[in-house]
Design a protein around this motif. Structure first.
Motif, PDB file in Angstrom:
ATOM      1  N   LEU A 506       0.929  -1.200   0.162  1.00 42.35           N
ATOM      2  CA  LEU A 506      -0.093  -0.028  -0.022  1.00 42.35           C
ATOM      3  C   LEU A 506       0.759   1.161   0.158  1.00 42.35           C
ATOM      4  O   LEU A 506       0.613   2.077  -0.787  1.00 42.35           O
ATOM      5  CB  LEU A 506      -0.898  -0.089   1.357  1.00 42.35           C
ATOM      6  N   MET A 507       1.889   1.221   0.753  1.00 40.15           N
ATOM      7  CA  MET A 507       2.738   2.325   0.825  1.00 40.15           C
ATOM      8  C   MET A 507       3.447   2.461  -0.518  1.00 40.15           C
ATOM      9  O   MET A 507       3.713   3.807  -0.960  1.00 40.15           O
ATOM     10  CB  MET A 507       3.948   2.222   1.983  1.00 40.15           C
ATOM     11  N   PHE A 508       3.891   1.421  -1.257  1.00 40.13           N
ATOM     12  CA  PHE A 508       4.384   1.642  -2.652  1.00 40.13           C
ATOM     13  C   PHE A 508       3.448   2.151  -3.525  1.00 40.13           C
ATOM     14  O   PHE A 508       3.774   3.210  -4.276  1.00 40.13           O
ATOM     15  CB  PHE A 508       4.946   0.184  -2.960  1.00 40.13           C
ATOM     16  N   LYS A 509       2.163   1.874  -3.586  1.00 33.76           N
ATOM     17  CA  LYS A 509       1.022   2.380  -4.366  1.00 33.76           C
ATOM     18  C   LYS A 509       0.951   3.968  -4.116  1.00 33.76           C
ATOM     19  O   LYS A 509       0.563   4.420  -5.175  1.00 33.76           O
ATOM     20  CB  LYS A 509      -0.088   1.777  -4.302  1.00 33.76           C
ATOM     21  N   GLN A 510       0.962   4.238  -2.926  1.00 31.98           N
ATOM     22  CA  GLN A 510       0.847   5.734  -2.476  1.00 31.98           C
ATOM     23  C   GLN A 510       1.968   6.459  -2.747  1.00 31.98           C
ATOM     24  O   GLN A 510       1.905   7.985  -2.645  1.00 31.98           O
ATOM     25  CB  GLN A 510       0.476   5.750  -0.964  1.00 31.98           C
ATOM     26  N   GLY A 511       3.017   6.069  -3.300  1.00 32.09           N
ATOM     27  CA  GLY A 511       4.170   6.777  -3.681  1.00 32.09           C
ATOM     28  C   GLY A 511       5.113   7.189  -2.542  1.00 32.09           C
ATOM     29  O   GLY A 511       5.945   8.037  -2.554  1.00 32.09           O
ATOM     30  N   TYR A 512       5.079   6.427  -1.338  1.00 32.00           N
ATOM     31  CA  TYR A 512       5.798   6.791  -0.264  1.00 32.00           C
ATOM     32  C   TYR A 512       7.030   5.860   0.024  1.00 32.00           C
ATOM     33  O   TYR A 512       7.660   6.093   0.790  1.00 32.00           O
ATOM     34  CB  TYR A 512       4.847   6.547   1.034  1.00 32.00           C
ATOM     35  N   GLY A 513       7.226   4.998  -1.015  1.00 23.94           N
ATOM     36  CA  GLY A 513       8.231   4.052  -1.072  1.00 23.94           C
ATOM     37  C   GLY A 513       8.313   3.314   0.082  1.00 23.94           C
ATOM     38  O   GLY A 513       7.239   2.814   0.801  1.00 23.94           O
ATOM     39  N   ILE A 514       9.378   2.423   0.329  1.00 24.48           N
ATOM     40  CA  ILE A 514       9.466   1.276   1.140  1.00 24.48           C
ATOM     41  C   ILE A 514      10.712   1.589   2.337  1.00 24.48           C
ATOM     42  O   ILE A 514      11.742   2.178   1.826  1.00 24.48           O
ATOM     43  CB  ILE A 514       9.909  -0.021   0.404  1.00 24.48           C
ATOM     44  N   PRO A 515      10.357   1.482   3.577  1.00 28.99           N
ATOM     45  CA  PRO A 515      11.319   1.724   4.731  1.00 28.99           C
ATOM     46  C   PRO A 515      12.597   0.994   4.280  1.00 28.99           C
ATOM     47  O   PRO A 515      12.519   0.091   3.807  1.00 28.99           O
ATOM     48  CB  PRO A 515      10.477   1.359   5.867  1.00 28.99           C
ATOM     49  N   VAL A 516      13.498   1.717   4.804  1.00 28.05           N
ATOM     50  CA  VAL A 516      14.812   1.198   4.444  1.00 28.05           C
ATOM     51  C   VAL A 516      15.167  -0.161   5.329  1.00 28.05           C
ATOM     52  O   VAL A 516      15.698  -1.076   4.900  1.00 28.05           O
ATOM     53  CB  VAL A 516      16.077   2.327   5.298  1.00 28.05           C
ATOM     54  N   ASP A 517      14.643  -0.356   6.559  1.00 33.73           N
ATOM     55  CA  ASP A 517      14.719  -1.586   7.221  1.00 33.73           C
ATOM     56  C   ASP A 517      13.714  -2.698   6.771  1.00 33.73           C
ATOM     57  O   ASP A 517      14.099  -3.715   7.342  1.00 33.73           O
ATOM     58  CB  ASP A 517      14.565  -1.291   8.768  1.00 33.73           C
ATOM     59  N   ALA A 518      13.037  -2.303   5.711  1.00 32.35           N
ATOM     60  CA  ALA A 518      12.002  -3.391   5.341  1.00 32.35           C
ATOM     61  C   ALA A 518      12.475  -4.584   4.486  1.00 32.35           C
ATOM     62  O   ALA A 518      13.527  -4.275   3.412  1.00 32.35           O
ATOM     63  CB  ALA A 518      10.835  -2.784   4.415  1.00 32.35           C
ATOM     64  N   SER A 519      12.127  -5.745   4.674  1.00 33.57           N
ATOM     65  CA  SER A 519      12.585  -6.948   3.652  1.00 33.57           C
ATOM     66  C   SER A 519      11.569  -7.076   2.763  1.00 33.57           C
ATOM     67  O   SER A 519      10.328  -7.108   3.082  1.00 33.57           O
ATOM     68  CB  SER A 519      12.614  -8.135   4.929  1.00 33.57           C
ATOM     69  N   VAL A 520      12.194  -7.311   1.400  1.00 30.22           N
ATOM     70  CA  VAL A 520      11.182  -7.501   0.311  1.00 30.22           C
ATOM     71  C   VAL A 520      10.767  -8.914  -0.110  1.00 30.22           C
ATOM     72  O   VAL A 520      10.397  -9.080  -0.962  1.00 30.22           O
ATOM     73  CB  VAL A 520      11.730  -6.643  -0.745  1.00 30.22           C
ATOM     74  N   SER A 521      11.485  -9.836   0.677  1.00 32.95           N
ATOM     75  CA  SER A 521      11.737 -11.141   0.295  1.00 32.95           C
ATOM     76  C   SER A 521      10.249 -11.827   0.752  1.00 32.95           C
ATOM     77  O   SER A 521       9.701 -11.127   1.501  1.00 32.95           O
ATOM     78  CB  SER A 521      12.707 -11.994   1.226  1.00 32.95           C
TER      79      SER A 521
END
Length: 521
Positions: A506-521
């Motif tokens: 949802l954050m990505f769709k809203q254009g807020y990007g992804i937190p630095v400490d987030a894991s995308v796996s």
């Protein structure tokens, strides 16, 4: 010459009417053509003066101003020397007060029976003394005093005349009643009878200033200077000082002081008080203190009025050390009669970093009656207690605000409340506050909802945290990046992996990007 300020249409018409009548009356005595009125321009333009900055309530300021607009009140020289007359004046004043005077017929009856001595030639000033003594009883209104004066006017004839001091006192009373028509009529009457004394000019000047018509006071001052029978006195210049000081016209005020020296007049305590008051109104703290020190170097002893002014100045400027020292000098007077000054001191403590400010404020608050409630002071106290994390006192003042339908619209107060609840980990109290603030129509802020979300998240109450998101949207606060970060950290800490992944999308769709400490796996 200072630029004129724009007046309302009502004020313009009232000023032009009084100005026309004043010039018409005085022109046979001392004409002052507008084109040649040069010295007046050194003080001020004839337009409206700037509105005075208020450091206290309007009625409070005006009630104190009247002390500057008349000759010093008190026992009249020459009356107390005659014990018989002195006793007669005291007895008559007592009879008038004890009889509950209210209508002119009853007043006339008493004066006809017991006031004949007021018409004797050797009792010329006893009538003024009677007016002064009557003023000592608060139940005696100004209207009654003027009715007594009218009795003397009706009795006046070829042998007994109304003297200048009596006219001056009556003009002063009319000015305090805001009856400028009567004040002007009395001045006109005295002029027609050839009674031209500075005290009468001073009285009408004071009446004009008391009612906000400083322009007309300046015109009258010019006529006074042109009158060969009169000379400006220190009272005259005190009136001008007060007028310019209340209008924050500091340069003009200082020119008046130069004129006092030019006329070789001796400034008195009222002069210095007016000067100090002017500097306080203009927030010129250095000049205020310099004037106070100059006065102390002169053979002039500061009076209670002086210390009250200095106390207000120190409170407004935040000089707590000198404020407290001055308060000790006039503590009893302030506690009994000067509630606005107590509020000013509380305000000074609220804005300070004094470690004991809450305790000192509690002591001062006990001196303020319940009917002296002020919404702005209530808001200051709420913020103070919030900053000090005194939740119980803060909520007591919030309850008072809610009960009195006071609306809090200042964001820094709301944020201070939220921060206090957060530091005290008082989630239930915060929920209660937000609910009542919404119902009362107070100015809400996104921080209220963010704080609730953080506190719910810390307790792993995720469903309730998500409900807050709905509350925020209902209150027309759109979610921001910070909103999603609060939820992200709560989910991550609570091991809610599936919700973390959905939120990142949802954050990505809203254009807020992804937190630095987030894991995308």
């Amino acid at each position: 010459m200072y630029s004129c300020r724009k007046l309302s249409s009502i004020a313009k018409s009232e000023i032009s009417l009084i100005q026309r009548y004043t010039i018409n009356l005085l022109s046979p005595v001392s004409p002052v053509p507008a084109s040649t009125n040069t010295e007046l321009r050194h003080f001020s333009s004839l337009g409206a003066l700037p509105k005075a900055r208020s450091f206290c309530s309007k009625s409070d300021a005006l009630s104190k101003m009247v002390l500057l607009f008349s000759e010093k009140e008190g026992p009249i020289s020459g009356i107390n020397d005659n014990e018989e007359l002195n006793k007669a004046v005291s007895d008559l004043a007592y009879v008038l007060v004890s009889s509950g005077v209210s209508d002119s017929e009853k007043i006339t009856e008493i004066l006809n029976m017991k006031g004949s001595f007021l018409l004797q030639k050797d009792a010329r000033l006893s009538f003024v003394e009677l007016l002064l003594r009557m003023k000592q009883w608060p139940q005696i209104g100004i209207e009654v005093l003027l009715q007594i004066f009218n009795w003397k006017r009706r009795q006046a004839g070829t042998t007994v005349k109304v003297i200048p001091e009596e006219y001056a006192k009556a003009i002063n009373l009319a000015g305090r009643m805001k009856n400028l028509t009567l004040a002007f009529e009395l001045f006109s009457e005295a002029t027609r009878q050839g009674i031209q004394k500075t005290s009468i000019y001073n009285a009408l000047m004071g009446a004009y200033v008391y009612n906000g018509l400083t322009d007309q006071s300046l015109i009258l001052f010019e006529n006074l200077k042109k009158d060969p029978k009169c000379e400006p006195t220190i009272v005259t210049f005190n009136i001008l000082l007060s007028a310019f000081g209340l209008s924050m016209m500091v340069k003009d005020m200082e020119m008046v002081m130069a004129k006092i020296r030019e006329h070789k007049l001796t400034p008195n305590i009222i002069t210095y008080n007016a000067l100090i008051a002017g500097y306080i109104t203009a927030w010129m703290w250095g000049d205020m203190e310099r004037t106070f020190l100059t006065m102390q170097q002169q053979p002039i002893i500061p009076n209670t009025r002086t210390y009250l002014l200095m106390l207000r100045g120190y409170a407004l400027s935040g000089n707590l050390q000198k404020m407290e020292a001055t308060y000790e000098l006039v503590r009893d007077h302030v506690n009994e009669k000067c509630i606005p000054l107590i509020r000013s001191m509380i305000c000074a403590y609220c804005k300070s970093s004094d470690g004991d400010r809450a305790k000192k404020i509690e002591v001062l608050l006990k001196l303020i009656p319940e009917d002296e409630y002020r919404p702005w002071l209530n808001a200051l106290l709420i913020r103070l207690y919030a900053q000090e994390d005194l939740v119980e006192q803060m909520e007591n003042n919030i309850d008072i605000a809610l009960q009195r339908n006071t609306s809090l619209v200042t964001l820094n107060v709301m944020r201070a409340i939220v921060a206090s609840y957060f530091r005290c980990n008082a989630l239930d109290k915060l929920i209660w506050f937000v609910k009542h603030a919404e119902y009362a129509g107070w100015r809400l802020c996104r921080s209220l909802y963010h704080c609730k979300m953080v506190m719910y998240g810390c307790q792993d109450r995720f469903e309730e945290m998500e409900d807050v998101l709905g509350e925020m949207i209902n209150s027309r606060f759109c979610p921001t990046k910070k909103t999603f970060l609060i939820m992200y950290k709560a989910y991550l800490k609570g091991g809610q992996d599936s919700k973390v992944k959905r939120l990142l999308g949802l954050m990505f769709k809203q254009g807020y990007g992804i937190p630095v400490d987030a894991s995308v796996s």
